[in-house]
Design a protein around this motif. Structure first.
Motif, PDB file in Angstrom:
ATOM      1  N   LYS A  16       0.830  -1.210   0.000  1.00  0.00           N
ATOM      2  CA  LYS A  16       0.000   0.000   0.000  1.00  0.00           C
ATOM      3  C   LYS A  16       0.862   1.256   0.000  1.00  0.00           C
ATOM      4  O   LYS A  16       0.578   2.216  -0.720  1.00  0.00           O
ATOM      5  CB  LYS A  16      -0.938   0.007   1.201  1.00  0.00           C
ATOM      6  CG  LYS A  16      -1.994  -1.070   1.166  1.00  0.00           C
ATOM      7  CD  LYS A  16      -2.807  -1.011   2.430  1.00  0.00           C
ATOM      8  CE  LYS A  16      -3.796  -2.139   2.537  1.00  0.00           C
ATOM      9  NZ  LYS A  16      -4.566  -2.065   3.780  1.00  0.00           N
ATOM     10  N   LEU A  17       1.915   1.249   0.805  1.00  0.00           N
ATOM     11  CA  LEU A  17       2.792   2.413   0.878  1.00  0.00           C
ATOM     12  C   LEU A  17       3.506   2.644  -0.453  1.00  0.00           C
ATOM     13  O   LEU A  17       3.568   3.774  -0.945  1.00  0.00           O
ATOM     14  CB  LEU A  17       3.813   2.241   2.001  1.00  0.00           C
ATOM     15  CG  LEU A  17       4.812   3.384   2.154  1.00  0.00           C
ATOM     16  CD1 LEU A  17       4.090   4.684   2.472  1.00  0.00           C
ATOM     17  CD2 LEU A  17       5.829   3.048   3.222  1.00  0.00           C
ATOM     18  N   TRP A  18       4.028   1.584  -1.060  1.00  0.00           N
ATOM     19  CA  TRP A  18       4.704   1.718  -2.353  1.00  0.00           C
ATOM     20  C   TRP A  18       3.732   2.208  -3.426  1.00  0.00           C
ATOM     21  O   TRP A  18       4.101   3.015  -4.292  1.00  0.00           O
ATOM     22  CB  TRP A  18       5.345   0.405  -2.775  1.00  0.00           C
ATOM     23  CG  TRP A  18       6.672   0.157  -2.145  1.00  0.00           C
ATOM     24  CD1 TRP A  18       6.964  -0.743  -1.167  1.00  0.00           C
ATOM     25  CD2 TRP A  18       7.908   0.817  -2.449  1.00  0.00           C
ATOM     26  NE1 TRP A  18       8.308  -0.685  -0.841  1.00  0.00           N
ATOM     27  CE2 TRP A  18       8.899   0.263  -1.620  1.00  0.00           C
ATOM     28  CE3 TRP A  18       8.272   1.817  -3.337  1.00  0.00           C
ATOM     29  CZ2 TRP A  18      10.226   0.688  -1.660  1.00  0.00           C
ATOM     30  CZ3 TRP A  18       9.585   2.239  -3.372  1.00  0.00           C
ATOM     31  CH2 TRP A  18      10.552   1.676  -2.545  1.00  0.00           C
ATOM     32  N   ALA A  19       2.484   1.717  -3.404  1.00  0.00           N
ATOM     33  CA  ALA A  19       1.491   2.158  -4.390  1.00  0.00           C
ATOM     34  C   ALA A  19       1.188   3.647  -4.208  1.00  0.00           C
ATOM     35  O   ALA A  19       1.092   4.395  -5.188  1.00  0.00           O
ATOM     36  CB  ALA A  19       0.219   1.328  -4.275  1.00  0.00           C
ATOM     37  N   LEU A  20       1.049   4.082  -2.964  1.00  0.00           N
ATOM     38  CA  LEU A  20       0.829   5.503  -2.672  1.00  0.00           C
ATOM     39  C   LEU A  20       1.980   6.338  -3.215  1.00  0.00           C
ATOM     40  O   LEU A  20       1.772   7.330  -3.921  1.00  0.00           O
ATOM     41  CB  LEU A  20       0.680   5.721  -1.171  1.00  0.00           C
ATOM     42  CG  LEU A  20       0.723   7.178  -0.679  1.00  0.00           C
ATOM     43  CD1 LEU A  20      -0.510   7.929  -1.140  1.00  0.00           C
ATOM     44  CD2 LEU A  20       0.857   7.225   0.826  1.00  0.00           C
ATOM     45  N   LEU A  21       3.201   5.914  -2.916  1.00  0.00           N
ATOM     46  CA  LEU A  21       4.374   6.653  -3.374  1.00  0.00           C
ATOM     47  C   LEU A  21       4.498   6.646  -4.897  1.00  0.00           C
ATOM     48  O   LEU A  21       4.974   7.616  -5.489  1.00  0.00           O
ATOM     49  CB  LEU A  21       5.637   6.086  -2.730  1.00  0.00           C
ATOM     50  CG  LEU A  21       5.758   6.287  -1.219  1.00  0.00           C
ATOM     51  CD1 LEU A  21       6.983   5.560  -0.682  1.00  0.00           C
ATOM     52  CD2 LEU A  21       5.790   7.761  -0.866  1.00  0.00           C
ATOM     53  N   ALA A  22       4.062   5.558  -5.532  1.00  0.00           N
ATOM     54  CA  ALA A  22       4.120   5.479  -6.991  1.00  0.00           C
ATOM     55  C   ALA A  22       3.269   6.574  -7.630  1.00  0.00           C
ATOM     56  O   ALA A  22       3.672   7.176  -8.633  1.00  0.00           O
ATOM     57  CB  ALA A  22       3.658   4.105  -7.474  1.00  0.00           C
ATOM     58  N   TYR A  23       2.106   6.839  -7.045  1.00  0.00           N
ATOM     59  CA  TYR A  23       1.256   7.900  -7.593  1.00  0.00           C
ATOM     60  C   TYR A  23       1.787   9.287  -7.242  1.00  0.00           C
ATOM     61  O   TYR A  23       1.793  10.183  -8.079  1.00  0.00           O
ATOM     62  CB  TYR A  23      -0.188   7.759  -7.099  1.00  0.00           C
ATOM     63  CG  TYR A  23      -0.929   6.638  -7.763  1.00  0.00           C
ATOM     64  CD1 TYR A  23      -1.339   6.743  -9.088  1.00  0.00           C
ATOM     65  CD2 TYR A  23      -1.215   5.463  -7.090  1.00  0.00           C
ATOM     66  CE1 TYR A  23      -2.010   5.712  -9.716  1.00  0.00           C
ATOM     67  CE2 TYR A  23      -1.887   4.421  -7.706  1.00  0.00           C
ATOM     68  CZ  TYR A  23      -2.282   4.555  -9.020  1.00  0.00           C
ATOM     69  OH  TYR A  23      -2.944   3.533  -9.645  1.00  0.00           O
ATOM     70  N   LEU A  24       2.217   9.465  -6.008  1.00  0.00           N
ATOM     71  CA  LEU A  24       2.646  10.792  -5.573  1.00  0.00           C
ATOM     72  C   LEU A  24       3.972  11.222  -6.175  1.00  0.00           C
ATOM     73  O   LEU A  24       4.175  12.405  -6.446  1.00  0.00           O
ATOM     74  CB  LEU A  24       2.745  10.846  -4.043  1.00  0.00           C
ATOM     75  CG  LEU A  24       1.443  10.673  -3.273  1.00  0.00           C
ATOM     76  CD1 LEU A  24       1.695  10.793  -1.785  1.00  0.00           C
ATOM     77  CD2 LEU A  24       0.400  11.686  -3.727  1.00  0.00           C
ATOM     78  N   LEU A  25       4.885  10.290  -6.358  1.00  0.00           N
ATOM     79  CA  LEU A  25       6.232  10.626  -6.827  1.00  0.00           C
ATOM     80  C   LEU A  25       6.519  10.016  -8.199  1.00  0.00           C
ATOM     81  O   LEU A  25       7.606   9.501  -8.456  1.00  0.00           O
ATOM     82  CB  LEU A  25       7.269  10.169  -5.795  1.00  0.00           C
ATOM     83  CG  LEU A  25       7.106  10.763  -4.397  1.00  0.00           C
ATOM     84  CD1 LEU A  25       8.087  10.146  -3.433  1.00  0.00           C
ATOM     85  CD2 LEU A  25       7.247  12.281  -4.428  1.00  0.00           C
ATOM     86  N   GLY A  87      -3.569   7.938  -5.113  1.00  0.00           N
ATOM     87  CA  GLY A  87      -2.614   7.440  -4.117  1.00  0.00           C
ATOM     88  C   GLY A  87      -3.302   7.052  -2.825  1.00  0.00           C
ATOM     89  O   GLY A  87      -3.013   6.011  -2.240  1.00  0.00           O
ATOM     90  N   ILE A  88      -4.233   7.862  -2.392  1.00  0.00           N
ATOM     91  CA  ILE A  88      -4.984   7.562  -1.166  1.00  0.00           C
ATOM     92  C   ILE A  88      -5.825   6.303  -1.356  1.00  0.00           C
ATOM     93  O   ILE A  88      -5.887   5.445  -0.474  1.00  0.00           O
ATOM     94  CB  ILE A  88      -5.854   8.767  -0.746  1.00  0.00           C
ATOM     95  CG1 ILE A  88      -4.953   9.912  -0.275  1.00  0.00           C
ATOM     96  CG2 ILE A  88      -6.856   8.370   0.339  1.00  0.00           C
ATOM     97  CD1 ILE A  88      -5.666  11.225  -0.063  1.00  0.00           C
ATOM     98  N   LYS A  89      -6.454   6.178  -2.508  1.00  0.00           N
ATOM     99  CA  LYS A  89      -7.246   4.977  -2.779  1.00  0.00           C
ATOM    100  C   LYS A  89      -6.351   3.736  -2.782  1.00  0.00           C
ATOM    101  O   LYS A  89      -6.724   2.696  -2.235  1.00  0.00           O
ATOM    102  CB  LYS A  89      -7.996   5.106  -4.100  1.00  0.00           C
ATOM    103  CG  LYS A  89      -9.133   6.096  -4.028  1.00  0.00           C
ATOM    104  CD  LYS A  89      -9.938   6.079  -5.294  1.00  0.00           C
ATOM    105  CE  LYS A  89     -11.110   7.005  -5.182  1.00  0.00           C
ATOM    106  NZ  LYS A  89     -12.099   6.581  -4.220  1.00  0.00           N
ATOM    107  N   ALA A  90      -5.186   3.841  -3.385  1.00  0.00           N
ATOM    108  CA  ALA A  90      -4.246   2.715  -3.391  1.00  0.00           C
ATOM    109  C   ALA A  90      -3.791   2.389  -1.982  1.00  0.00           C
ATOM    110  O   ALA A  90      -3.670   1.224  -1.607  1.00  0.00           O
ATOM    111  CB  ALA A  90      -3.049   3.031  -4.279  1.00  0.00           C
TER     112      ALA A  90
END
Length: 112
Positions: A16-25, A87-90
């Motif tokens: 979940k954290l990596w998916a969030l970071l993938a969208y944000l960064l 990112g939040i949804k991920a």
């Protein structure tokens, strides 16, 4: 914008954290995930990082081409807002469907 509300119990908090970071960064983190052997084949991440990378590249190109007019700034801000939402949804364990991008990524065989 349509999202699939499928939540998989096999998704780890790390995923979940990596998916969030993938969208944000994007595009940096999706490229890093592509290079990490232990992460690139995780089903949840494979559903997110290719489309985050594709969206990030498309958003950068459009913003860059339109940057000489006000529309480019608005496009960049809109892209950032969508990246935060996805990112939040991920991070909540949801699979996100980005119009056009998700279909393209799946047809290329980059995502499951």
């Amino acid at each position: 914008m349509t999202e699939e509300k499928i939540i998989d119990p096999n998704i780890t908090s790390d995923d979940k954290l990596w998916a969030l970071l993938a969208y944000l960064l994007t595009p940096l983190i999706p490229i890093v995930l592509l290079l990490l052997e232990d992460k690139k084949d995780r089903p949840f991440l494979k559903a997110h990082y290719p489309q985050a990378l594709a969206f990030g590249i498309v958003a950068w190109v459009i913003s860059g081409l339109l940057s000489f007019v006000f529309v480019g700034c608005v496009t960049g801000v809109a892209a950032l807002v969508f990246q935060i939402i996805w990112g939040i949804k991920a991070y909540n364990g949801e699979y996100v469907t980005i119009p056009v991008i998700t279909d393209f990524v799946k047809k290329q065989g980059w995502a499951d």
